[in-house]
Design an enzyme around this catalytic site. Sequence first.
Site, PDB file in Angstrom:
ATOM      1  N   GLN A 107       0.853  -1.190   0.000  1.00 43.07           N
ATOM      2  CA  GLN A 107       0.000   0.000   0.000  1.00 43.07           C
ATOM      3  C   GLN A 107       0.886   1.237   0.000  1.00 43.07           C
ATOM      4  O   GLN A 107       1.704   1.407   0.913  1.00 43.07           O
ATOM      5  CB  GLN A 107      -0.874  -0.019   1.249  1.00 43.07           C
ATOM      6  CG  GLN A 107      -1.864   1.118   1.319  1.00 43.07           C
ATOM      7  CD  GLN A 107      -2.514   1.206   2.686  1.00 43.07           C
ATOM      8  OE1 GLN A 107      -1.858   0.977   3.706  1.00 43.07           O
ATOM      9  NE2 GLN A 107      -3.772   1.527   2.723  1.00 43.07           N
ATOM     10  N   SER A 110       0.808   6.541   2.646  1.00 48.31           N
ATOM     11  CA  SER A 110       1.406   7.532   3.552  1.00 48.31           C
ATOM     12  C   SER A 110       2.617   8.201   2.921  1.00 48.31           C
ATOM     13  O   SER A 110       3.365   7.582   2.158  1.00 48.31           O
ATOM     14  CB  SER A 110       1.868   6.869   4.851  1.00 48.31           C
ATOM     15  OG  SER A 110       0.817   6.184   5.462  1.00 48.31           O
ATOM     16  N   SER A 142       4.754  -1.074   3.920  1.00 47.56           N
ATOM     17  CA  SER A 142       5.028  -2.416   4.448  1.00 47.56           C
ATOM     18  C   SER A 142       5.144  -3.414   3.303  1.00 47.56           C
ATOM     19  O   SER A 142       4.297  -3.443   2.408  1.00 47.56           O
ATOM     20  CB  SER A 142       3.897  -2.884   5.359  1.00 47.56           C
ATOM     21  OG  SER A 142       3.627  -1.945   6.348  1.00 47.56           O
ATOM     22  N   GLU A 225      -9.203  -1.797   5.746  1.00 50.45           N
ATOM     23  CA  GLU A 225      -7.990  -1.928   6.565  1.00 50.45           C
ATOM     24  C   GLU A 225      -8.380  -1.932   8.040  1.00 50.45           C
ATOM     25  O   GLU A 225      -7.947  -2.763   8.812  1.00 50.45           O
ATOM     26  CB  GLU A 225      -7.054  -0.755   6.256  1.00 50.45           C
ATOM     27  CG  GLU A 225      -5.795  -0.730   7.088  1.00 50.45           C
ATOM     28  CD  GLU A 225      -4.782   0.326   6.606  1.00 50.45           C
ATOM     29  OE1 GLU A 225      -4.998   0.917   5.538  1.00 50.45           O
ATOM     30  OE2 GLU A 225      -3.799   0.547   7.308  1.00 50.45           O
TER      31      GLU A 225
END
Length: 410
Positions: A107, A110, A142, A225
């Site tokens: 993902q 951020s 991640s 999420e």
Amino acid sequence: MDFDLPPDDHPMRTTVRDWIAANPNPSGRDLAEAGYVVPHWPAPYGLDADPIEQLVIDDELSRAGIRRPNNQIGIGWAAPTIFMAGTAEQHERYLPRIFSGEEFWCQLFSEPDAGSDLANLACRATRDGDEYVINGSKIWSSGAHHSQFGILIARTDTDVPKHKGISYFIMPMDADGVTMTPIVDMTEAHSFNQVFFDDVRIPVANRVGEEGDGWRLAKVTLSNERVSLSSAGSLWGTGPSAAHLIDLIREHGELTDAILRQRAMDVYIEAKLLELNRFRSLSATLRGETPGPEASIQKLMADDHGQHVMELAKDLAGADGMIAGSGPVGVVPDAMQGAPVENRRRLGASAYPEVDPIWHHGFLFSPALTVGGGTFAIQRNIVAEHVLGLPREPNVEKGMSWSEARSLAV
Ligand SMILES: Cc1cc2nc3c(=O)[nH]c(=O)nc-3n(C[C@H](O)[C@H](O)[C@H](O)COP(=O)(O)OP(=O)(O)OC[C@H]3O[C@@H](n4cnc5c(N)ncnc54)[C@H](O)[C@@H]3O)c2cc1C
């Protein structure tokens, strides 16, 4: 809770058992093709299973020691968004290999200056004919170093209010111009990365949904999420649970310290409350209702609970717990201290196989629980505003972002 799980000889169970008997060592693809990776999805991906059937399938697979493919971001967050807003070609190309675990996803949301205030993101996607040119950087990505694809949100329009100028893309992680630097966290694991995009060209066909609709789609991803992070287990559904810790305490014998005993009771009660809260959501779903406040408070409670479990495990180890690499000595039976990883894994699997999944790792990882997937403060804001009906933050009401408000305060 107003439901019972079907008994042992119910056809819902025997069907799954018969399949397992015919496929004793199923691959990710076997499981995906049988609909057992996402049984609640419609065909051809799932079985349209209602929540009870899902629980039965989970139960039977775990009794047989069968694990689903480990592709949490792909299966839990990317796939529902691509399914909802993607084209038929995107469904066909990406979904089967997400579910089979053949392609791992990350993902890319951020940024260094856009976390809680995600709409503040600066990564640009500039249209150039049939392509978009991506420039910018993402952080805390991640598993990006293991991933074939990432879900990316980037700014396609700077002349409209910030939420409206964002689009949602599928990023091939091997595209020219994608580089990354590892970020090693305090568990000493390399699970995060900072990812850089320098004039990365991706086809327009990699955009999911309409240009400018990325914020709405990002919210779909984030709601999945938050739901999936709040499932059973102390570390976002993985890792050892309160029940494992209580079992180890029982195996070890009596716990004489009154304070530790009280804390063990506390984590036991928290775990029971979380379980009941999950059943409450399930009952609501079975009655055809949308889960209410219980869904919003689940992540909030589960994150705190995970930290309590891990802190207790460390404290049970006494002074030995201060030594890096040690688990809760005296609680994990000695025989397990040097046991092969596979045996130790009976306590729960880590999302990242290179990381020791036991208590020491869990303790060091647990502060992340109240940050990732929306910080504890953001979760409390959601509960305050959307569940309790309290007034919104005054500065946000005036159109000011949290970071702007924060900079005024200092
Ligand atoms: C284990 C883990 C895995 C992650 N994986 C990914 C990933 O794969 N991909 C990805 O894109 N991101 C990932 N993240 C990043 C995560 O989404 C962000 O860390 C999170 O959204 C918070 O953003 P931030 O770190 O920028 O903190 P900030 O938003 O800067 O927050 C700093 C502090 O300010 C507080 N704060 C902020 N806004 C408010 C407000 N409105 N009211 C009150 N307090 C506020 C916060 O609670 C926090 O204490 C991961 C994070 C963790 C911990």
